[in-house]
Write an enzyme that holds these catalytic residues in place. Structure first.
Site, PDB file in Angstrom:
ATOM      1  N   HIS A  55      -8.003  18.098 -10.297  1.00 61.51           N
ATOM      2  CA  HIS A  55      -8.412  17.270  -9.148  1.00 61.51           C
ATOM      3  C   HIS A  55      -7.221  16.475  -8.653  1.00 61.51           C
ATOM      4  CE1 HIS A  55      -8.889  14.383 -12.422  1.00 61.51           C
ATOM      5  NE2 HIS A  55      -9.031  13.395 -11.560  1.00 61.51           N
ATOM      6  N   HIS A  57      -6.288  13.326  -8.171  1.00 65.18           N
ATOM      7  CA  HIS A  57      -5.808  11.982  -8.521  1.00 65.18           C
ATOM      8  C   HIS A  57      -4.355  12.005  -9.005  1.00 65.18           C
ATOM      9  CE1 HIS A  57     -10.144  10.249  -9.034  1.00 65.18           C
ATOM     10  NE2 HIS A  57      -9.727  10.214  -7.780  1.00 65.18           N
ATOM     11  N   ASP A  59      -2.706  10.614 -11.293  1.00 67.99           N
ATOM     12  CA  ASP A  59      -2.361  10.747 -12.716  1.00 67.99           C
ATOM     13  C   ASP A  59      -2.554  12.184 -13.213  1.00 67.99           C
ATOM     14  OD1 ASP A  59      -5.190  10.114 -12.409  1.00 67.99           O
ATOM     15  OD2 ASP A  59      -5.301   9.920 -14.589  1.00 67.99           O
ATOM     16  N   HIS A 113     -16.794  13.395 -10.233  1.00 63.90           N
ATOM     17  CA  HIS A 113     -15.695  12.420 -10.315  1.00 63.90           C
ATOM     18  C   HIS A 113     -14.948  12.411  -8.983  1.00 63.90           C
ATOM     19  CE1 HIS A 113     -12.408  10.129 -12.070  1.00 63.90           C
ATOM     20  NE2 HIS A 113     -11.548  11.080 -11.741  1.00 63.90           N
ATOM     21  N   ASP A 137     -11.199  15.044 -15.542  1.00 60.71           N
ATOM     22  CA  ASP A 137     -11.942  13.784 -15.694  1.00 60.71           C
ATOM     23  C   ASP A 137     -13.433  14.002 -15.465  1.00 60.71           C
ATOM     24  OD1 ASP A 137      -9.465  12.657 -16.062  1.00 60.71           O
ATOM     25  OD2 ASP A 137      -9.484  11.455 -14.230  1.00 60.71           O
TER      26      ASP A 137
HETATM   27 FE    FE Z   1      -7.510  10.725 -14.641  1.00 59.42          FE
HETATM   28 ZN    ZN Z   2      -9.343  11.255 -12.036  1.00 66.97          ZN
END
Ligand code: FE
Ligand code: ZN
Length: 264
Positions: A55, A57, A59, A113, A137
């Protein structure tokens, strides 16, 4: 046998290197940071063959650009999200073939998420070896991701489909959140003895500085409240929190997710 090497990043992220002992090819899963990945690749004398993203994000994707300046590899990721430098958009039912690793990964759409989150699953083959699930996540050891973009219904559906995978599946999630997750799980399901034992084990592992990921999907099914939305004790506890009757399934899941959010 396929396995994955853990690369700790930031405070509590895990980047995974999908490897097969005896082969130098590796696939890099969710490289939020390039530096620790490069160090692990060089230390192992590996040859990256792909980057796999779950995904969008930061991080999980923050290291992609720097890795591409060093390794010329395809970048796989969700078709329904914007990933920097994506070369191969993926959705439910697609497969990622990695001949260098003799691996074939099945793509699952697991929104919740984020809106387009995907997971990668490699089954255990005819000998029913443990399969590997890279779920970012979505499912965590003892918990699940927060609902930033998706609905409780979507996340319930995503986790329900993960729950159908074999018990011996190894769950390679992207964060070390297990101890805190189990603290909430104990509040939600105080009478679950498998959960009590797991919490004890995880506390000891963490006190000794050991990781708790990957976990086994069978243990998640027995102890993770976000996979137990139809267990009578958890349903009753969620009803106690909500102050009303709830339908087992998505409704219970949504209340339990909200309950944990109020305590975090
Ligand atoms: Fe994460
Ligand atoms: Zn995430």
């Amino acid at each position: 046998m396929l396995t994955a090497q853990r690369i700790p990043a930031f405070d509590d992220n895990y980047i995974w290197l999908l490897t097969r002992p005896g082969s130098l090819g590796v696939a890099i899963v969710d490289p939020g940071d390039a530096e620790p990945v490069i160090a692990a690749v060089e230390a192992g004398g590996f040859q990256p063959v792909a980057i796999l993203i779950t995904h969008h994000h930061w991080d999980h994707v923050g290291g992609v650009a720097d890795l591409l300046s060093r390794y010329s590899v395809p970048v796989y990721g969700p078709a329904r999200e914007t990933t920097p430098h994506l070369t191969t958009p993926l959705q439910e039912g697609d497969r990622v073939e990695l001949p260098a690793l003799n691996a074939s990964l099945r793509v699952m759409d697991v929104p919740g998420h984020t809106a387009g989150h995907i997971a990668y699953y490699c089954d255990g083959g005819p000998e029913q070896q443990p399969g590997l699930l890279f779920c970012g996540d979505t499912l965590f050891a003892g918990g699940c991701g927060r609902l930033f973009e998706g609905t409780a219904e979507q996340m319930h559906d995503s986790l329900s489909r993960i729950r159908f995978l074999p018990d011996n599946t190894r769950v390679y999630c992207a964060h070390e959140y297990t101890e805190a997750n189990l603290g909430f799980a104990r509040i939600a399901e105080p009478g679950n003895t498998a959960l009590q034992h797991r919490q004890q084990k995880v506390r000891e592992q963490r006190a000794a500085g050991q990781p708790t990921v990957p976990s086994q999907l069978g243990e998640e099914k027995a102890t993770n409240p976000f996979l137990r939305f139809d267990e009578p004790e958890l349903v009753r506890a969620a009803e106690g929190f909500a102050g009303r009757n709830l339908a087992p399934g998505a409704e219970v899941f949504g209340v339990v997710r909200h309950w944990k959010d109020t305590l975090d």
